[in-house]
Design an enzyme around this catalytic site. Structure first.
Site, PDB file in Angstrom:
ATOM      1  N   SER A   1       0.845  -1.195   0.000  1.00  0.00           N
ATOM      2  CA  SER A   1       0.000   0.000   0.000  1.00  0.00           C
ATOM      3  C   SER A   1       0.879   1.243   0.000  1.00  0.00           C
ATOM      4  O   SER A   1       1.996   1.227   0.536  1.00  0.00           O
ATOM      5  CB  SER A   1      -0.873   0.000   1.257  1.00  0.00           C
ATOM      6  OG  SER A   1      -1.412   1.291   1.467  1.00  0.00           O
TER       7      SER A   1
ATOM      8  N   LYS B   1       2.642  -3.426   5.668  1.00  0.00           N
ATOM      9  CA  LYS B   1       2.746  -3.298   4.212  1.00  0.00           C
ATOM     10  C   LYS B   1       4.196  -3.034   3.786  1.00  0.00           C
ATOM     11  O   LYS B   1       4.647  -3.530   2.754  1.00  0.00           O
ATOM     12  CB  LYS B   1       1.828  -2.174   3.714  1.00  0.00           C
ATOM     13  CG  LYS B   1       0.334  -2.493   3.830  1.00  0.00           C
ATOM     14  CD  LYS B   1      -0.046  -3.749   3.069  1.00  0.00           C
ATOM     15  CE  LYS B   1      -1.526  -3.803   2.719  1.00  0.00           C
ATOM     16  NZ  LYS B   1      -1.909  -5.109   2.133  1.00  0.00           N
TER      17      LYS B   1
ATOM     18  N   TYR C   1      -0.742  -0.960   9.970  1.00  0.00           N
ATOM     19  CA  TYR C   1      -0.938  -1.280   8.559  1.00  0.00           C
ATOM     20  C   TYR C   1       0.284  -0.875   7.722  1.00  0.00           C
ATOM     21  O   TYR C   1       0.782  -1.645   6.892  1.00  0.00           O
ATOM     22  CB  TYR C   1      -2.196  -0.536   8.099  1.00  0.00           C
ATOM     23  CG  TYR C   1      -2.631  -0.755   6.675  1.00  0.00           C
ATOM     24  CD1 TYR C   1      -3.296  -1.918   6.297  1.00  0.00           C
ATOM     25  CD2 TYR C   1      -2.433   0.235   5.713  1.00  0.00           C
ATOM     26  CE1 TYR C   1      -3.733  -2.090   4.986  1.00  0.00           C
ATOM     27  CE2 TYR C   1      -2.861   0.079   4.416  1.00  0.00           C
ATOM     28  CZ  TYR C   1      -3.514  -1.090   4.054  1.00  0.00           C
ATOM     29  OH  TYR C   1      -3.940  -1.240   2.761  1.00  0.00           O
TER      30      TYR C   1
END
Ligand SMILES: NC(=O)c1ccc[n+]([C@@H]2O[C@H](COP(=O)([O-])OP(=O)(O)OC[C@H]3O[C@@H](n4cnc5c(N)ncnc54)[C@H](O)[C@@H]3O)[C@@H](O)[C@H]2O)c1
Length: 297
Positions: free
Chosen positions: A152, A169, A165
């Site tokens: 991401s 990622k 997150y």
């Protein structure tokens, strides 16, 4: 040139909805038999339902393709084994794995709990390990494999409220950098995709005009390339974000140099900060000891 996955077997994790569904449909449309993996959980990973995976399998079959559902979670090692085994049981091989499954537990870092951290790590980065660790021996045995891990722009560049997150990622970059080397001899190509598209994950985040314009079908063609025999490269990060497809990369600046007779102090480091942090003439490196030779090497 037509890209075909005829006769191949692909696993797409988190394929019951959103981007994963579009990837599974696109690979199936191009001839792949697809394991549609999805435990059908809520966006934070809670609950679960077989419905999303079943529905995508039905849609693939309606189009004349072959698909099998799998409801196992990528977050457990046994789940990863079961997902790969489902492909082997159904069709005897695995050619491509798209590690797409994802959840969100967004929170400003000072409020983030251990569970927020662990759950996101377990699905995103450990989830890649859990599935790929079981697919890898198959790839080596058949001297062929394609891996697409879904990263991401949060991991590449940062985004407020997504420390867990972003960390998970970005960890995929390090994972890929090693797998690209270990897979090279066996024609296993490992790439990262940083997508952006309207799904339940982003519908409240993206500007309304982009939400209307860029659905998952805009990203799926990139997965078709990366998951196919025709994939030209390994070890790349490709962004497919709202109408722009481009490569991102970690590069190394030229910095300042000195020899062992010149022990430098902190004041010298600070005095040279501009040159130390400059990315002028920055280089790509293929691995720790080797400056990157051209992408098609
Ligand atoms: N939508 C975007 O713009 C965007 C941007 C950057 C990255 N991504 C990434 O793309 C991937 C897909 O996101 P999306 O937007 O389609 O989200 P989504 O919520 O629509 O789909 C994610 C799917 O993953 C499944 N899933 C969750 N936990 C799982 C587990 N443990 N095992 C297997 N499957 C599981 C969910 O059930 C869900 O169907 C995610 O990895 C996400 O982080 C999306």
């Amino acid at each position: 040139m037509t890209i075909s996955l005829e006769g191949q077997v692909a696993i797409v994790t988190g394929a019951g909805r959103g981007l994963g569904r579009a990837y599974a449909m696109e690979l199936a449309r191009r001839g792949a038999r697809v394991i549609v993996n999805d435990p059908g959980v809520a966006m934070d990973g809670a609950e679960g339902s077989s419905k999303p995976a079943d529905e995508v399998c039905d849609q693939i079959r309606e189009l004349g393709g072959e698909a099998q559902p799998s409801y196992d979670s990528v977050a457990s090692f046994d789940g990863g084994a079961a997902i790969v085994q489902a492909a082997l049981d159904a069709w005897g091989r695995v050619d491509a794995v798209v590690c797409n499954a994802g959840i969100l537990r967004d929170r400003a870092f000072h409020k983030m709990t251990e569970d927020d951290w662990d759950s996101v790590m377990n699905v995103h980065i450990k989830g890649c390990f859990n599935v790929l660790r079981h697919a890898w021996p198959v790839f080596r045995e058949q001297s062929y494999g394609r891996v697409v891990m879904v990263t991401s722009t949060t991991g590449l560049f940062g985004n407020f409220g997504q420390a867990n997150y972003g960390a998970a990622k970005a960890a995929m970059i390090g994972f890929m950098n090693v797998l690209k080397l270990e897979g090279q001899k066996y024609d296993v190509r490992v790439n990262l995709l940083a997508p952006s598209a309207t799904t339940r994950m982003t519908e409240d985040l993206m500007p309304a005009e982009l939400v209307a314009k860029f659905g998952p079908e805009h990203v799926a063609p990139v997965v078709a390339v990366l998951a196919s025999r025709d994939c030209p490269d390994t070890g790349l990060i490709i962004e497919a974000v709202a109408g722009r497809i481009a490569r991102s990369a970690v590069v190394r600046g030229t910095g300042v140099t000195y020899d062992e007779s010149q022990l430098r102090d902190a004041e010298w480091v600070l005095a040279n900060w501009e040159q130390i942090t400059s990315l002028d003439d920055a280089e790509l490196w293929w691995h720790l000891q080797q400056p990157l030779v051209p992408a098609d090497d």
